[in-house]
Design a protein around this motif. Structure first.
Motif, short mmCIF file in Angstrom:
data_model
loop_
_atom_site.label_atom_id
_atom_site.label_comp_id
_atom_site.label_asym_id
_atom_site.label_seq_id
_atom_site.Cartn_x
_atom_site.Cartn_y
_atom_site.Cartn_z
N LEU A 1 0.85 -1.21 0.00
CA LEU A 1 0.02 0.10 -0.01
C LEU A 1 0.93 1.46 0.10
CD1 LEU A 1 -2.73 1.34 0.50
CD2 LEU A 1 -2.24 1.07 2.54
N PHE A 2 1.87 1.42 0.87
CA PHE A 2 2.84 2.27 0.84
C PHE A 2 3.65 2.74 -0.44
CE2 PHE A 2 3.00 1.26 5.78
CZ PHE A 2 1.83 1.94 6.10
N SER A 3 4.01 1.87 -0.92
CA SER A 3 4.79 1.85 -2.37
C SER A 3 3.56 2.41 -3.46
CB SER A 3 5.58 1.04 -3.00
OG SER A 3 5.61 -0.30 -1.85
N LEU A 4 2.54 1.92 -3.37
CA LEU A 4 1.60 2.08 -4.54
C LEU A 4 1.44 3.58 -4.48
CD1 LEU A 4 -0.29 1.29 -6.78
CD2 LEU A 4 -2.25 0.74 -4.96
N ALA A 5 1.03 4.20 -2.99
CA ALA A 5 0.69 5.39 -2.74
C ALA A 5 1.90 6.45 -3.12
CB ALA A 5 0.31 5.70 -1.25
N ASP A 6 3.01 5.91 -2.85
CA ASP A 6 4.22 6.69 -3.17
C ASP A 6 4.40 7.02 -4.66
OD1 ASP A 6 6.42 8.13 -2.18
OD2 ASP A 6 7.89 6.34 -3.12
N LYS A 7 3.98 5.84 -5.65
CA LYS A 7 3.90 5.94 -6.96
C LYS A 7 3.01 6.72 -7.54
CE LYS A 7 3.82 2.97 -11.20
NZ LYS A 7 3.14 4.28 -11.89
N ILE A 8 1.73 6.73 -6.72
CA ILE A 8 0.61 7.63 -7.38
C ILE A 8 0.79 9.01 -6.98
CG2 ILE A 8 -1.83 8.10 -6.94
CD1 ILE A 8 -2.12 5.09 -6.89
N ARG A 9 1.49 9.31 -5.84
CA ARG A 9 1.97 10.71 -5.36
C ARG A 9 2.82 11.30 -6.55
NH1 ARG A 9 7.05 12.00 -5.35
NH2 ARG A 9 7.41 10.19 -4.05
N LYS A 10 4.07 10.28 -6.79
CA LYS A 10 4.88 10.85 -7.87
C LYS A 10 4.29 10.98 -9.30
CE LYS A 10 9.50 9.25 -9.73
NZ LYS A 10 10.63 10.29 -9.06
N ASP A 11 3.48 10.22 -9.68
CA ASP A 11 2.90 10.33 -11.00
C ASP A 11 2.13 11.60 -11.23
OD1 ASP A 11 4.12 8.21 -11.74
OD2 ASP A 11 2.48 6.90 -11.53
N ASN A 12 1.29 12.00 -9.97
CA ASN A 12 0.27 12.94 -10.02
C ASN A 12 0.88 14.39 -9.66
OD1 ASN A 12 -2.43 11.78 -11.01
ND2 ASN A 12 -1.39 10.05 -9.55
N VAL A 13 1.62 14.52 -8.46
CA VAL A 13 2.12 15.51 -8.20
C VAL A 13 3.71 15.69 -8.20
CG1 VAL A 13 -0.26 16.04 -6.65
CG2 VAL A 13 1.96 15.03 -5.47
N GLY A 14 4.14 14.83 -8.39
CA GLY A 14 5.74 14.78 -8.78
C GLY A 14 6.37 14.83 -7.39
N ASP A 15 7.79 15.11 -7.59
CA ASP A 15 8.70 14.84 -6.43
C ASP A 15 8.85 16.22 -5.86
OD1 ASP A 15 9.34 12.50 -6.65
OD2 ASP A 15 11.09 12.86 -8.25
#
Ligand code: 5AD
Ligand code: FES
Length: 330
Positions: A20-34
């Motif tokens: 769950l944490f890695s999926l949320a991290d990926k979705i964060r990166k894809d949508n709002v960036g670093d």
């Protein structure tokens, strides 16, 4: 996107946490960036007319020394924060009626001259107040729903009305604010099902920002004998919120760091993209004692800025130089 039953299952199943944490991290990166947005937090009054059972600033608590920061001093903090590089300031206080519509409007107008985005977090007010603050230049407003379980809401908030809280959120939305809300995780008798409903509520009201933190038991409140909320469970509620609302702003909350010494960085790697360092000086920090062991109460604004910048860079993320409005892709 998950259905209610999926959310409940994920919240209950500890074997899925890392996924769950890695999926949320990926979705964060894809949508709002670093980029991480830093918001300079000014806790300008710890006087509050409410009696929320969990909160150390509740009016029946006679053990806190109360303070108000008046306009001129508040502006000094604001200017100093801008000098340090903050592009958003957050004015937060208890529900303090001393700050009338007129006084707030004056403060807002002065702060807006500093070329910053301005967030207010001063509780339940009338439509007319919210309208006046917006016209004076306020951009965003934070007011957590705390819990969507109506019975629990009633137990936790004597003399308050869940419907009025929702009314506030709707008024703010209608007035064109960016709206922030959120919940506590681990309140006495809170169910997993109700946490799933909290996440669905954030989606339903189309929140622009959602802050989630664990309940931390405060010895100066009626909840002193209840255990703290669970760090991992709050992180899971936060991660699921990122997955359900991919492009919003999500802060790594101070309460998370209070329960885990690396809590904010862990949160930033599990869906969060905002940090709200305190920009007042030590004379006030210790007095804004919502819960015990709050971080940074002996630090000054420069120290916090440098500390958090270093931590952010150490995980390969960058600090945003923009105002950090939500939904960057729209
Ligand atoms: N533990 C954790 N968070 C708390 N808050 C208030 N009291 C506590 C506590 N004991 C949170 C509420 C409020 C925010 C400003 O602080 O969610 O909205
Ligand atoms: Fe305050 Fe680290 S953020 S010292």
């Amino acid at each position: 996107m998950f259905a209610r039953k999926d959310i409940i299952e994920i919240l209950k199943d500890e074997s899925k946490n890392e996924w769950l944490f890695s999926l949320a991290d990926k979705i964060r990166k894809d949508n709002v960036g670093d980029e991480i947005h830093l918001r300079g937090l000014i806790e300008f009054s710890n006087i509050c007319k409410c009696s929320c059972k969990y909160c150390g600033l509740r009016s029946p608590n006679k053990e806190v020394s109360r303070y108000r920061i008046l306009k001129d001093e508040l502006l000094e903090y604001a200017k100093n924060a801008v000098k340090m590089g903050y592009k958003t300031l957050v004015l937060q206080s208890g529900e303090d009626e001393f700050y009338t519509q007129e006084k707030m409007v004056e403060i807002i107008k002065e702060i807006k001259k500093l070329d910053v985005a301005l967030t207010l977090s001063i509780g339940e007010r009338s439509y007319e107040d919210y309208q006046a603050f917006k016209e004076a230049g306020a951009d965003r407003y934070l007011i957590r729903i705390e819990t969507t379980d109506r019975q629990l809401y009633k137990n936790m908030h004597p003399n308050m009305d869940f419907n009025n809280r929702v009314r506030c959120l709707k008024d703010l939305r209608k007035l064109g604010y960016e709206v922030g809300t959120g919940c506590l995780v681990g309140l006495p008798n809170q169910t997993i099902e109700s946490l799933a409903d909290d996440i669905l509520f954030f989606k339903e009201i189309n929140a622009d920002m959602v802050g989630i933190g664990p309940f931390i038991s405060n010895p100066q409140t009626p909840l002193k004998n209840y255990p703290n909320g669970n760090f991992e469970l709050s992180l899971k509620v936060m991660a699921l919120t990122r997955i359900m609302l991919p492009d919003i702003n999500i802060p790594a909350t101070t309460a998370m760091e209070t329960l885990n010494p690396n809590g904010r960085i862990i949160a930033l790697q599990s869906g969060a993209n905002v940090v709200m360092p305190n920009v007042t000086t030590t004379e006030y920090r210790a007095k804004y004692k919502i819960y015990p062991n709050k971080i940074c109460i002996t630090e000054n604004p420069d120290k916090c800025r440098n500390c958090i910048e270093a931590k952010i860079k150490s995980i390969g993320r960058t600090i945003s130089t923009g105002y950090g409005f939500s939904h960057p892709k729209q």
